[in-house]
Design an enzyme around this catalytic site. Structure first.
Site, PDB file in Angstrom:
ATOM      1  N   ASN A  48       1.887   9.989  12.888  1.00 19.42           N
ATOM      2  CA  ASN A  48       0.833   9.418  13.722  1.00 19.42           C
ATOM      3  C   ASN A  48      -0.183   8.628  12.903  1.00 19.42           C
ATOM      4  OD1 ASN A  48      -0.312   9.221  16.462  1.00 19.42           O
ATOM      5  ND2 ASN A  48      -2.054  10.304  15.545  1.00 19.42           N
ATOM      6  N   THR A  49      -0.503   9.141  11.712  1.00 17.09           N
ATOM      7  CA  THR A  49      -1.446   8.446  10.837  1.00 17.09           C
ATOM      8  C   THR A  49      -0.871   7.121  10.357  1.00 17.09           C
ATOM      9  OG1 THR A  49      -2.457  10.514  10.108  1.00 17.09           O
ATOM     10  CG2 THR A  49      -2.738   8.604   8.670  1.00 17.09           C
ATOM     11  N   ARG A  93       2.880  -9.853 -14.381  1.00 19.78           N
ATOM     12  CA  ARG A  93       2.317 -10.214 -15.681  1.00 19.78           C
ATOM     13  C   ARG A  93       2.942 -11.455 -16.304  1.00 19.78           C
ATOM     14  NH1 ARG A  93       3.266  -4.211 -16.352  1.00 19.78           N
ATOM     15  NH2 ARG A  93       1.284  -3.225 -15.804  1.00 19.78           N
ATOM     16  N   LEU A 148       0.811  -1.223   0.000  1.00 17.89           N
ATOM     17  CA  LEU A 148       0.000   0.000   0.000  1.00 17.89           C
ATOM     18  C   LEU A 148       0.844   1.272   0.000  1.00 17.89           C
ATOM     19  CD1 LEU A 148      -2.854  -1.003   2.486  1.00 17.89           C
ATOM     20  CD2 LEU A 148      -2.767  -1.279  -0.002  1.00 17.89           C
ATOM     21  N   LYS A 149       2.149   1.141   0.198  1.00 16.47           N
ATOM     22  CA  LYS A 149       3.074   2.282   0.104  1.00 16.47           C
ATOM     23  C   LYS A 149       2.593   3.486   0.919  1.00 16.47           C
ATOM     24  CE  LYS A 149       4.426   1.039  -4.654  1.00 16.47           C
ATOM     25  NZ  LYS A 149       3.356   0.065  -4.970  1.00 16.47           N
ATOM     26  N   HIS A 175       2.277   6.772   3.046  1.00 18.23           N
ATOM     27  CA  HIS A 175       3.039   8.027   3.021  1.00 18.23           C
ATOM     28  C   HIS A 175       2.140   9.116   3.594  1.00 18.23           C
ATOM     29  CE1 HIS A 175       5.796  10.911   0.490  1.00 18.23           C
ATOM     30  NE2 HIS A 175       5.716  11.254   1.761  1.00 18.23           N
ATOM     31  N   ASP A 176       2.324   9.405   4.887  1.00 17.17           N
ATOM     32  CA  ASP A 176       1.474  10.378   5.564  1.00 17.17           C
ATOM     33  C   ASP A 176       2.225  10.870   6.798  1.00 17.17           C
ATOM     34  OD1 ASP A 176      -0.886  11.815   6.487  1.00 17.17           O
ATOM     35  OD2 ASP A 176      -2.066  10.407   5.283  1.00 17.17           O
ATOM     36  N   ILE A 177       1.547  11.645   7.639  1.00 16.64           N
ATOM     37  CA  ILE A 177       2.203  12.109   8.856  1.00 16.64           C
ATOM     38  C   ILE A 177       2.448  10.910   9.777  1.00 16.64           C
ATOM     39  CG2 ILE A 177       1.223  14.423   8.667  1.00 16.64           C
ATOM     40  CD1 ILE A 177      -0.788  13.628  10.848  1.00 16.64           C
ATOM     41  N   THR A 184       9.869   1.763  -9.923  1.00 13.60           N
ATOM     42  CA  THR A 184      10.586   1.255 -11.095  1.00 13.60           C
ATOM     43  C   THR A 184      10.100   1.896 -12.391  1.00 13.60           C
ATOM     44  OG1 THR A 184       9.085  -0.655 -11.128  1.00 13.60           O
ATOM     45  CG2 THR A 184      11.240  -0.965 -10.091  1.00 13.60           C
TER      46      THR A 184
END
Length: 238
Positions: free
Chosen positions: A67-68, A214, A60-61, A63-65, A122
């Site tokens: 605490n989140t 694939r 899910l990668k 990327h947030d603050i 990539t």
């Protein structure tokens, strides 16, 4: 290299996953569940795959603050997934928070999921990175910088191109996990990824895990394609 081949389940929904997995009855796979599938099916798809005996990389990668991300990782760890990831660009505080969340959320008696960071996708070329993202380093330098930051933040490794693995071994050591997507059989199209390699080349360059989509999921015979990739990756006949 047991179970170090990860099959990307890049499907729009559970029905497609079920149809694909019919080719692998009795086979315990290490599978990757990405945004498209998880956002459509939710945690139920994780439960389904676990009941089938598969290991899961939940891609899910985040990327947030900090605490989140910590709260999100606490929730993801409770699903009993085996690997998760964040964007290294989120910084050290965010990555440390991710580990804290995983430790708090892991199931009793189990180790926390492996946590890795994305350095550069990539699909990113050096020209694009410089022109559009605004990073003036070379691609190799940028990836090495993010990898070093990832290790210092307490994560287990990174997602990177096979081409960057030798440099990362120098910077971060042999125990540092490298998960490499962009893997194709020599006969396949490269599609939308720029930095690609064959399973054999990934093995030669020292990747810890490879992610293959694939080449297996779109094959006429997915099981045979899986065996071909596995043979090239492990260097043995299966």
């Amino acid at each position: 290299m047991s179970q170090s081949l990860i099959v990307a389940l890049d499907f729009p929904g559970k029905q497609d996953v079920e149809q694909f997995l019919r080719h692998f009855e009795g086979e315990e796979l290490f599978v990757k569940v990405g945004m498209e599938l998880f956002y459509k099916e939710g945690p139920a798809i994780i439960t389904y795959l676990k009941e089938k005996g598969h290991k899961i990389f939940l891609d899910l990668k985040l990327h947030d603050i900090p605490n989140t991300v910590k709260s999100a990782m606490r929730s993801l760890a409770s699903l009993d997934v085996d690997m998760v990831n964040v964007h290294a660009a989120g910084g050290s505080s965010m990555m440390k928070a991710a580990i804290e969340g995983l430790e708090e959320g892991k199931q009793e008696g189990k180790e926390r999921p492996i946590c890795i960071a994305v350095t550069q996708l990539t699909s990113t070329s050096e020209a694009m990175m410089k022109k559009e993202i605004g990073i003036e380093k070379t691609l190799e330098e940028a990836v090495a910088h993010y990898a070093k930051l990832t290790k210092e933040s307490g994560l287990d490794g990174v997602v990177c191109s096979t081409l960057e693995v030798p440099k990362l071994r120098e910077v971060c050591g042999n125990e540092f996990v490298t998960v490499t997507p962009g893997i194709r059989l020599a006969s396949d199209d490269v599609n939308d990824q720029v930095r690609v390699a064959t399973p054999k080349r990934a093995r030669e360059l020292g990747s810890s895990y490879i992610v293959v989509g694939r080449s297996i999921t779109k094959a006429e015979n997915p099981l045979e394609a899986y065996k071909t990739v596995k043979q090239q990756w492990e260097g043995v006949t299966v």
